[in-house]
Design a protein around this motif. Structure first.
Motif, short mmCIF file in Angstrom:
data_model
loop_
_atom_site.label_atom_id
_atom_site.label_comp_id
_atom_site.label_asym_id
_atom_site.label_seq_id
_atom_site.Cartn_x
_atom_site.Cartn_y
_atom_site.Cartn_z
N THR A 62 0.84 -1.20 0.00
CA THR A 62 0.00 0.00 0.00
C THR A 62 0.88 1.25 0.00
N ARG A 63 0.27 2.39 -0.29
CA ARG A 63 1.01 3.65 -0.29
C ARG A 63 1.52 3.98 1.11
N CYS A 64 0.75 3.59 2.12
CA CYS A 64 1.17 3.87 3.50
C CYS A 64 2.47 3.14 3.83
N ILE A 66 4.84 2.23 1.70
CA ILE A 66 5.95 2.88 0.98
C ILE A 66 6.31 4.22 1.63
N LYS A 67 5.30 4.98 2.04
CA LYS A 67 5.55 6.26 2.71
C LYS A 67 6.31 6.04 4.02
N GLN A 84 8.53 -0.96 -3.81
CA GLN A 84 8.07 -0.17 -4.95
C GLN A 84 7.88 -1.03 -6.21
N VAL A 88 0.45 -1.71 -6.09
CA VAL A 88 -0.03 -0.89 -4.98
C VAL A 88 -1.55 -0.99 -4.90
N ASN A 90 -5.16 0.14 -3.33
CA ASN A 90 -5.74 1.36 -2.78
C ASN A 90 -6.20 1.15 -1.35
N HIS A 94 -5.57 8.13 1.71
CA HIS A 94 -4.91 8.91 0.65
C HIS A 94 -4.35 10.23 1.17
N PRO A 97 -1.70 9.53 5.45
CA PRO A 97 -1.06 8.21 5.57
C PRO A 97 -0.90 7.80 7.03
#
Length: 234
Positions: A62-64, A66-67, A84, A88, A90, A94, A97
């Motif tokens: 998830t984006r979280c 990676i962040k 990466q 990913v 959703n 958004h 995070p």
């Protein structure tokens, strides 16, 4: 040792396929701790995991996650590069995070409808995952990926299913639709109607009455024959 580990994984996969409808491609959600452990132990996740799970596998994050890896700096730069490369998925964070573990837990809410596996080295996250039924857990130990055995929550859930104490709504609807498709509902109605018709006159008693009538009908003819014989004798 590899053969034993493979048999162990196959047995566990059979449990999740049969009881929780897991199907290929298997979706595996990975967090930063798992990516870091794979890098440290030189494990090729993309190449090794499909063979271990014996099926097509989709690696995702998830984006979280990676962040979170980006915020931890150079120490986890390699783990970030690995994460990466994955698909990913959703999440609902958004704009704001959250930590990787919180995000992954949100992805398996409401009964894990997308049938995610969770791959992590975070012990706290693992314990929380085990409190939810039907979620396979992957971790790395001694340079090897391991699929954890079903949790007590998963075993208890399956036991309730088998004793008909707990039937999911989608399964109830499927059973009703299947009965209607096969015409079982109509057949049950017909059987009930047939039972209501029972209780009429006894057919054997009817047969006896018919026999009496025939015997009574034969008496006049026998009397007539006797009269004819008497007339001939005269």
């Amino acid at each position: 040792m590899g053969v034993t580990r493979q048999k162990h994984a196959k047995k566990i996969m059979g449990f999740y396929k049969h009881n929780f409808q897991f199907r290929e491609p298997f979706q595996v959600l990975l967090d930063g701790t798992f990516c870091q452990a794979a890098l440290r132990n030189k494990i090729q996740i993309r190449e090794q995991l499909p063979g271990y799970l014996d099926g097509v596998t989709q690696l995702c994050t998830t984006r979280c996650v990676i962040k979170e890896l980006e915020s931890l700096g150079k120490a986890l730069y390699g783990a970030k590069l690995i994460a990466q490369r994955f698909e990913v998925r959703n999440c609902s964070h958004h704009k704001n995070p959250v930590s990787g573990s919180t995000c992954l837990l949100s992805m398996i809410e409401d009964g894990n409808p997308h049938h995610f596996f969770i791959a992590t080295q975070d012990q706290d996250l693992s314990n929380k995952v085990k409190r939810k039924p039907g979620i396979p857990l992957l971790f790395i130990i001694q340079n090897t990926m391991v699929l954890d055995k079903p949790s007590p929550k998963s075993l208890a859930f399956v036991q309730k299913l088998q004793t008909n104490q707990l039937v999911p709504e989608y399964q109830k609807q499927s059973i009703v639709e299947l009965k209607e498709k096969e015409g079982l509902v109509k057949q049950e109605g017909e059987k009930r109607r047939k039972r209501k018709r029972a209780g009429g006159p006894n057919p054997l008693s009817c047969l006896k009455k018919k026999k009496k009538k025939t015997e009574e009908g034969q008496e006049p003819s026998a009397a007539k024959k006797k009269r004819r014989k008497r007339k001939r004798n005269r």
